[in-house]
Design an enzyme around this catalytic site. Structure first.
Site, PDB file in Angstrom:
ATOM      1  N   ASP A   9      -9.970  -5.070  -4.266  1.00 29.15           N
ATOM      2  CA  ASP A   9      -9.771  -4.131  -3.286  1.00 29.15           C
ATOM      3  C   ASP A   9     -10.605  -2.901  -3.323  1.00 29.15           C
ATOM      4  OD1 ASP A   9      -8.028  -1.705  -2.228  1.00 29.15           O
ATOM      5  OD2 ASP A   9      -6.079  -2.746  -3.521  1.00 29.15           O
TER       6      ASP A   9
ATOM      7  N   SER B 270       0.951  -1.300   0.002  1.00 30.34           N
ATOM      8  CA  SER B 270      -0.292   0.307  -0.174  1.00 30.34           C
ATOM      9  C   SER B 270       0.806   0.756  -0.193  1.00 30.34           C
ATOM     10  CB  SER B 270      -0.602   0.014   1.399  1.00 30.34           C
ATOM     11  OG  SER B 270      -1.993   1.608   0.805  1.00 30.34           O
TER      12      SER B 270
ATOM     13  N   HIS C 103      -7.862  -5.545  -0.462  1.00 34.64           N
ATOM     14  CA  HIS C 103      -6.774  -4.297  -0.036  1.00 34.64           C
ATOM     15  C   HIS C 103      -5.617  -4.665   0.084  1.00 34.64           C
ATOM     16  CE1 HIS C 103      -3.731  -1.351  -0.596  1.00 34.64           C
ATOM     17  NE2 HIS C 103      -4.011  -1.163   0.830  1.00 34.64           N
TER      18      HIS C 103
END
Length: 284
Positions: free
Chosen positions: A221, A96, A249
């Site tokens: 996601d 991320s 995610h």
């Protein structure tokens, strides 16, 4: 073991360093810390890998200065850790926001001592939509749902954010634990890193990524648009995409077994390609 490393501006970063063998550096996502990778740290050293987890400034056990939450500063912090630990030929893993910082590091520091890169649900090349970029979250949503919501009620913001973090709704205990990691972050660090997520642009950095790269992406996601993984693969010369069809995610929790299998495969391929000896597997 854990230790503190002081970087150029006097900030002390907490670094977890476990195992021996090929170094694997983990960069966590917003607003968590290195402990989100504990299910890799408990396994990879058994297969001959040295796991190094860094808490970004403002997160986990690291210092939380008022300033310094840009990708440039966080990339410089990573360079300081690599140099202090005298790390060579490492695998860099970024999840991320950590994926975004990893890309900035590759460009800003010319991939110093990084032999291979793994981007996982990366907030890149741009996390939010622009006039010339129609992917990612709406910047106004980041402002209202992440930044302003953190000013008003950080636990409530994290609870709502967590609803989109995974696809599986069967791991309530895991989500409570992950939320507890996020609450260890500083309030101002959480806000300022979210501003970086909203405003930074990595499109000019991608050509600097010249090492073998794998891109892990959950197809469901809701935080980092799955289209971003395809854009990354098109812009990074030596990249391949591994899709997680049943993941949101955080594919390392939604499909933990597949995640660990694919990660170990990637690491073992590097070891074989570079003919790097590793200790015999101690896996049970």
């Amino acid at each position: 073991m854990g230790k503190y490393i002081q970087v150029e501006d006097g900030v002390k970063l907490f670094v977890q360093d476990l195992g021996e063998g090929i170094p694997v550096i983990f960069l966590h996502g917003w607003p968590s810390n290195h402990l989100m990778f504990e299910y890799q740290f408990s396994r990879l050293p058994l297969d001959g890998y040295r796991c190094i987890g860094i808490d970004f400034r403002g997160f986990g056990k690291s210092d939380a200065p008022w300033e310094g939450y840009t990708y440039d500063r966080m990339a410089d912090d990573l360079r300081a850790v690599i140099d202090e630990l005298q790390i060579e030929n490492a695998v860099l893993i970024g999840f991320s926001m950590g994926g975004a910082v990893a890309i900035r590091y590759m460009a800003r520091h010319q991939g110093h001592e990084i032999a291979q890169l793994a981007l996982m649900g990366a907030a890149a090349p741009v996390f939010t939509k622009r006039a010339d970029f129609d992917h990612g979250m709406d910047p106004d949503d980041v402002t209202s749902n992440l930044i302003e919501a953190t000013y008003q009620d950080r636990p409530k913001m994290l609870g709502k954010f967590g609803l989109d973090f995974t696809h599986s709704k069967t791991k309530a205990g895991m989500m409570v634990w992950l939320e507890s990691l996020c609450l260890q972050a500083s309030h101002h660090g959480t806000i300022k890193a979210a501003i970086a997520l909203r405003d930074e642009d990595l499109r000019g950095d991608l050509s600097a990524v010249t090492v073998p790269t794998v891109i892990f992406q959950g197809t469901k996601d809701k935080i980092c648009d799955p289209d971003l993984a395809q854009l990354l693969s098109e812009s990074i010369t030596d990249a391949r995409v591994v899709l997680f069809e049943h993941s949101g995610h955080a594919m390392m929790f939604d499909e933990m077994d597949k995640f660990n299998k694919e990660l170990l495969l990637f690491l073992n391929q590097m070891a074989a390609t570079n003919q790097i000896p590793r200790p015999a597997s101690q896996n049970l």
